[in-house]
Design an enzyme around this catalytic site. Structure first.
Site, PDB file in Angstrom:
ATOM      1  N   GLN A  55      10.666   5.094  12.363  1.00 43.20           N
ATOM      2  CA  GLN A  55       9.462   4.439  12.892  1.00 43.20           C
ATOM      3  C   GLN A  55       9.801   3.008  13.287  1.00 43.20           C
ATOM      4  O   GLN A  55       9.772   2.116  12.445  1.00 43.20           O
ATOM      5  CB  GLN A  55       8.354   4.445  11.832  1.00 43.20           C
ATOM      6  CG  GLN A  55       7.049   3.835  12.329  1.00 43.20           C
ATOM      7  CD  GLN A  55       6.153   3.344  11.203  1.00 43.20           C
ATOM      8  OE1 GLN A  55       6.540   3.357  10.040  1.00 43.20           O
ATOM      9  NE2 GLN A  55       4.961   2.912  11.551  1.00 43.20           N
ATOM     10  N   SER A  67      12.982   6.503  -0.191  1.00 47.98           N
ATOM     11  CA  SER A  67      11.969   7.395   0.390  1.00 47.98           C
ATOM     12  C   SER A  67      12.071   8.814  -0.156  1.00 47.98           C
ATOM     13  O   SER A  67      13.175   9.357  -0.276  1.00 47.98           O
ATOM     14  CB  SER A  67      12.139   7.466   1.912  1.00 47.98           C
ATOM     15  OG  SER A  67      11.886   6.217   2.502  1.00 47.98           O
ATOM     16  N   TYR A 118      -6.548   4.128  -5.164  1.00 45.12           N
ATOM     17  CA  TYR A 118      -5.970   5.024  -4.143  1.00 45.12           C
ATOM     18  C   TYR A 118      -6.935   5.155  -2.953  1.00 45.12           C
ATOM     19  O   TYR A 118      -6.524   5.362  -1.817  1.00 45.12           O
ATOM     20  CB  TYR A 118      -5.609   6.383  -4.748  1.00 45.12           C
ATOM     21  CG  TYR A 118      -4.577   7.131  -3.927  1.00 45.12           C
ATOM     22  CD1 TYR A 118      -3.333   6.567  -3.646  1.00 45.12           C
ATOM     23  CD2 TYR A 118      -4.851   8.395  -3.412  1.00 45.12           C
ATOM     24  CE1 TYR A 118      -2.394   7.240  -2.885  1.00 45.12           C
ATOM     25  CE2 TYR A 118      -3.913   9.083  -2.649  1.00 45.12           C
ATOM     26  CZ  TYR A 118      -2.690   8.499  -2.391  1.00 45.12           C
ATOM     27  OH  TYR A 118      -1.762   9.169  -1.639  1.00 45.12           O
ATOM     28  N   LYS A 137      -5.693  12.098   2.027  1.00 43.25           N
ATOM     29  CA  LYS A 137      -4.909  13.205   1.428  1.00 43.25           C
ATOM     30  C   LYS A 137      -5.771  14.449   1.237  1.00 43.25           C
ATOM     31  O   LYS A 137      -5.273  15.573   1.333  1.00 43.25           O
ATOM     32  CB  LYS A 137      -4.291  12.780   0.095  1.00 43.25           C
ATOM     33  CG  LYS A 137      -3.178  11.733   0.208  1.00 43.25           C
ATOM     34  CD  LYS A 137      -1.987  12.199   1.022  1.00 43.25           C
ATOM     35  CE  LYS A 137      -0.787  11.277   0.831  1.00 43.25           C
ATOM     36  NZ  LYS A 137       0.306  11.575   1.787  1.00 43.25           N
TER      37      LYS A 137
HETATM   38  P1  NAD Z   1       8.002   5.536   2.082  1.00 42.37           P
HETATM   39  O1  NAD Z   1       7.393   4.211   2.373  1.00 42.37           O
HETATM   40  O2  NAD Z   1       9.450   5.596   1.880  1.00 42.37           O
HETATM   41  O3  NAD Z   1       7.593   6.590   3.229  1.00 42.37           O
HETATM   42  C1  NAD Z   1       6.435   6.474   3.997  1.00 42.37           C
HETATM   43  C2  NAD Z   1       6.859   6.740   5.429  1.00 42.37           C
HETATM   44  O4  NAD Z   1       5.726   6.764   6.301  1.00 42.37           O
HETATM   45  C3  NAD Z   1       7.818   5.665   5.970  1.00 42.37           C
HETATM   46  O5  NAD Z   1       9.016   6.255   6.380  1.00 42.37           O
HETATM   47  C4  NAD Z   1       7.065   5.106   7.169  1.00 42.37           C
HETATM   48  O6  NAD Z   1       7.936   4.774   8.230  1.00 42.37           O
HETATM   49  C5  NAD Z   1       6.188   6.296   7.526  1.00 42.37           C
HETATM   50  N1  NAD Z   1       5.083   5.943   8.411  1.00 42.37           N
HETATM   51  C6  NAD Z   1       3.981   5.179   8.176  1.00 42.37           C
HETATM   52  N2  NAD Z   1       3.256   5.063   9.297  1.00 42.37           N
HETATM   53  C7  NAD Z   1       3.901   5.773  10.266  1.00 42.37           C
HETATM   54  C8  NAD Z   1       3.663   6.033  11.657  1.00 42.37           C
HETATM   55  N3  NAD Z   1       2.602   5.523  12.300  1.00 42.37           N
HETATM   56  N4  NAD Z   1       4.556   6.821  12.337  1.00 42.37           N
HETATM   57  C9  NAD Z   1       5.635   7.334  11.707  1.00 42.37           C
HETATM   58  N5  NAD Z   1       5.915   7.113  10.403  1.00 42.37           N
HETATM   59  C10 NAD Z   1       5.057   6.348   9.714  1.00 42.37           C
HETATM   60  O7  NAD Z   1       7.209   6.062   0.795  1.00 42.37           O
HETATM   61  P2  NAD Z   1       7.154   7.503   0.105  1.00 42.37           P
HETATM   62  O8  NAD Z   1       6.544   7.248  -1.221  1.00 42.37           O
HETATM   63  O9  NAD Z   1       8.453   8.203   0.212  1.00 42.37           O
HETATM   64  O10 NAD Z   1       6.050   8.265   0.996  1.00 42.37           O
HETATM   65  C11 NAD Z   1       6.285   9.513   1.618  1.00 42.37           C
HETATM   66  C12 NAD Z   1       5.099  10.431   1.399  1.00 42.37           C
HETATM   67  O11 NAD Z   1       5.020  10.768   0.014  1.00 42.37           O
HETATM   68  C13 NAD Z   1       3.751   9.833   1.771  1.00 42.37           C
HETATM   69  O12 NAD Z   1       2.969  10.831   2.402  1.00 42.37           O
HETATM   70  C14 NAD Z   1       3.155   9.486   0.429  1.00 42.37           C
HETATM   71  O13 NAD Z   1       1.745   9.486   0.472  1.00 42.37           O
HETATM   72  C15 NAD Z   1       3.687  10.632  -0.393  1.00 42.37           C
HETATM   73  N6  NAD Z   1       3.631  10.463  -1.861  1.00 42.37           N
HETATM   74  C16 NAD Z   1       4.220   9.365  -2.450  1.00 42.37           C
HETATM   75  C17 NAD Z   1       4.172   9.227  -3.832  1.00 42.37           C
HETATM   76  C18 NAD Z   1       4.782   8.033  -4.523  1.00 42.37           C
HETATM   77  O14 NAD Z   1       4.429   7.748  -5.674  1.00 42.37           O
HETATM   78  N7  NAD Z   1       5.706   7.320  -3.894  1.00 42.37           N
HETATM   79  C19 NAD Z   1       3.533  10.211  -4.612  1.00 42.37           C
HETATM   80  C20 NAD Z   1       2.958  11.315  -3.985  1.00 42.37           C
HETATM   81  C21 NAD Z   1       3.019  11.429  -2.592  1.00 42.37           C
HETATM   82  C1  IMJ Z   2      -1.059   3.891  -3.683  1.00 48.09           C
HETATM   83  C2  IMJ Z   2      -2.184   3.076  -3.831  1.00 48.09           C
HETATM   84  C3  IMJ Z   2      -2.896   3.020  -5.018  1.00 48.09           C
HETATM   85  C4  IMJ Z   2      -2.497   3.766  -6.110  1.00 48.09           C
HETATM   86  C5  IMJ Z   2      -1.361   4.567  -5.971  1.00 48.09           C
HETATM   87  C6  IMJ Z   2      -0.635   4.634  -4.758  1.00 48.09           C
HETATM   88  N1  IMJ Z   2      -0.706   5.396  -6.865  1.00 48.09           N
HETATM   89  C7  IMJ Z   2       0.375   5.962  -6.295  1.00 48.09           C
HETATM   90  C8  IMJ Z   2       0.467   5.500  -4.960  1.00 48.09           C
HETATM   91  C9  IMJ Z   2      -1.143   5.578  -8.249  1.00 48.09           C
HETATM   92  C10 IMJ Z   2       1.297   6.939  -6.933  1.00 48.09           C
HETATM   93  C11 IMJ Z   2       1.540   5.853  -3.947  1.00 48.09           C
HETATM   94  N2  IMJ Z   2       1.097   6.969  -3.065  1.00 48.09           N
HETATM   95  C12 IMJ Z   2       0.898   8.260  -3.689  1.00 48.09           C
HETATM   96  C13 IMJ Z   2       0.854   6.822  -1.701  1.00 48.09           C
HETATM   97  O1  IMJ Z   2       0.514   7.826  -1.074  1.00 48.09           O
HETATM   98  C14 IMJ Z   2       0.964   5.532  -1.008  1.00 48.09           C
HETATM   99  C15 IMJ Z   2       0.586   5.374   0.286  1.00 48.09           C
HETATM  100  C16 IMJ Z   2       0.539   4.097   0.987  1.00 48.09           C
HETATM  101  C17 IMJ Z   2       1.052   2.914   0.474  1.00 48.09           C
HETATM  102  C18 IMJ Z   2       0.947   1.728   1.211  1.00 48.09           C
HETATM  103  C19 IMJ Z   2       1.431   0.406   0.689  1.00 48.09           C
HETATM  104  C20 IMJ Z   2       1.702  -0.590   1.797  1.00 48.09           C
HETATM  105  C21 IMJ Z   2       0.733  -0.522   2.937  1.00 48.09           C
HETATM  106  N3  IMJ Z   2       0.129   0.646   3.232  1.00 48.09           N
HETATM  107  C22 IMJ Z   2       0.292   1.784   2.465  1.00 48.09           C
HETATM  108  N4  IMJ Z   2      -0.216   2.953   2.936  1.00 48.09           N
HETATM  109  C23 IMJ Z   2      -0.091   4.089   2.214  1.00 48.09           C
HETATM  110  O2  IMJ Z   2       0.516  -1.535   3.616  1.00 48.09           O
END
Ligand code: NAD
Ligand code: IMJ
Length: 257
Positions: A40, A19, A157, A164
Site C-alpha cells: 500500500q 504483520s 474497538y 468486522k
Molecule cells: P498490519 O498493520 O500489519 O496490517 C494491516 C494492513 O492493512 C497493512 O498492511 C496496511 O497497509 C493495510 N491497509 C490499510 N488500509 C489499506 C488500504 N486502503 N489499501 C490496502 N491496504 C490497506 O496489522 P495486522 O494486525 O497484521 O492486521 C491485519 C489484519 O488482521 C487486519 O484485518 C486486522 O483487523 C486483523 N486482526 C489483527 C489483530 C491484532 O491483534 N493485530 C487481531 C485480529 C485481527
Molecule cells: C484496535 C483498537 C482497539 C482495541 C483493539 C484493537 N484490540 C485489538 C486491536 C483489543 C486486538 C487490533 N485489531 C484487532 C485491529 O483490527 C486493528 C485495526 C486498526 C488499527 C489501527 C491503528 C492505527 C490507525 N488505524 C487503525 N485502523 C484499524 O490509525
C-alpha cells in the site's frame, strides 16, 4: 510435499515483519505455495520488497484497496504471470485513530463509510476480481482476518467492531455466490497480536495479559499460529469448510467469565 504445494497465492496486507499477513505468507511459502505480495503506497514498498525476497515471492504491484484501477492492474498482472489463482489472503483494516478511542457515537458519516469501504467492501472487490482466475483453476480458497470485537462489545474497538461484523457477513454471502464455482470463503478470528495495527492501542498489554490468564490454553496466541491455521484453511484439507469464522485465539472467545 507441503500442504499447499504448487498453489498460487496472492497475499494482501503485508506492511512489515510483524504483520499477520507476513506470518501467513511465510507459512504458505514454507508449505510449497508460490506467493505474490502487494504493498500500500511507496513507503510500504520499501518494507515489502526485502520481505518478499526472503521467501522468493513476487511483488505484483501497488494495491490501495480503495483504488479500482490498482485492483484491476494487480489481477491483470496475476493473469499474465500465472494464468490463474488458487488462494487469496485479505488482511486489511482501517479506522481513523479517533474512532478507536473516542465515544463510538461521535463517528462521522465520512469516517464510518471509509472504514467500511477499506475493512469490509474491499473483500468483496478482491473476491470479484479473483473469481475468473480461480474459476480457471477449478476453484480456490479465500480468507480474511477478523477479531472478536465483531460479535462482542470490546472497549475502544468501536468503529472496527462494526466493520468486522460487516466483514463476517460478507464472508457468508460471498461463500454462497462463489461456492457454485468451488471457491471457499472463510474468516480467521485472531487473538490480540503485536502489529502496526495494534501498537497504538491503549491498554493493549492489559488485554493480552487477560488472555494469558483466562483463556483455556492459559497463554497468548502466537502470531505463527495464524500462519499455520491460514495454511490449513487455504489448503484442500479444509475442502468441506466455507462461510465460517474460525477462532485462532487460544480459546478465549468461548469463555463466559
Ligand atoms: P498490519 O498493520 O500489519 O496490517 C494491516 C494492513 O492493512 C497493512 O498492511 C496496511 O497497509 C493495510 N491497509 C490499510 N488500509 C489499506 C488500504 N486502503 N489499501 C490496502 N491496504 C490497506 O496489522 P495486522 O494486525 O497484521 O492486521 C491485519 C489484519 O488482521 C487486519 O484485518 C486486522 O483487523 C486483523 N486482526 C489483527 C489483530 C491484532 O491483534 N493485530 C487481531 C485480529 C485481527
Ligand atoms: C484496535 C483498537 C482497539 C482495541 C483493539 C484493537 N484490540 C485489538 C486491536 C483489543 C486486538 C487490533 N485489531 C484487532 C485491529 O483490527 C486493528 C485495526 C486498526 C488499527 C489501527 C491503528 C492505527 C490507525 N488505524 C487503525 N485502523 C484499524 O490509525
Amino acid at each position: 510435499m507441503g500442504i499447499v504445494q504448487g498453489k498460487r497465492a496472492l497475499v494482501v496486507g503485508v506492511a512489515n515483519d510483524k504483520s499477520l499477513a507476513w506470518q501467513i505468507a511465510q507459512t504458505l511459502a514454507k508449505e510449497g505455495a508460490e506467493v505474490a505480495l502487494t504493498y500500500q503506497g511507496e513507503v510500504l514498498e520499501k518494507r515489502v520488497r526485502p520481505l518478499a525476497a526472503q521467501i522468493d515471492a513476487t511483488v505484483i504491484g501497488e494495491l490501495d484497496v480503495t483504488n479500482d484501477a490498482q485492483i484491476e492492474s494487480v489481477f491483470a498482472a496475476l493473469k499474465e504471470k500465472w494464468g490463474g489463482l488458487d488462494l487469496l489472503v485479505h488482511a486489511v483494516a482501517f479506522a481513523e485513530r479517533e474512532n478507536l478511542r473516542d465515544r463510538f457515537l461521535t463517528v462521522s458519516r465520512e469516517n464510518f463509510a471509509r472504514s467500511m469501504e477499506i475493512s469490509a467492501y474491499s473483500l468483496v472487490a478482491l473476491a470479484r476480481a479473483a473469481e475468473p482466475l480461480m474459476e480457471a483453476c477449478g476453484g480456490g480458497s479465500i480468507i480474511t482476518l477478523t477479531y472478536l470485537g465483531a460479535v462482542r462489545a470490546i472497549p475502544n474497538y468501536n468503529m472496527m467492531g462494526v466493520a468486522k461484523a460487516a466483514l463476517e457477513a460478507c464472508v457468508r454471502y460471498l461463500s454462497i455466490d462463489l461456492g457454485a464455482k468451488n471457491i471457499r470463503v472463510n474468516a480467521l478470528s485472531a487473538g490480540p497480536a503485536r502489529t502496526l495495527s495494534s501498537s497504538a492501542i491503549r491498554d493493549f498489554h492489559t488485554m493480552t495479559h487477560q488472555v494469558e490468564e483466562r483463556s483455556p490454553l492459559r497463554r497468548g496466541m502466537k502470531p505463527e499460529e495464524v500462519g499455520t491455521m491460514a495454511a490449513a484453511v487455504l489448503s484442500d484439507f479444509s475442502s468441506g469448510v466455507t462461510g465460517q469464522t474460525i477462532y485462532v485465539d487460544v480459546g478465549f472467545n468461548i469463555m463466559g467469565f
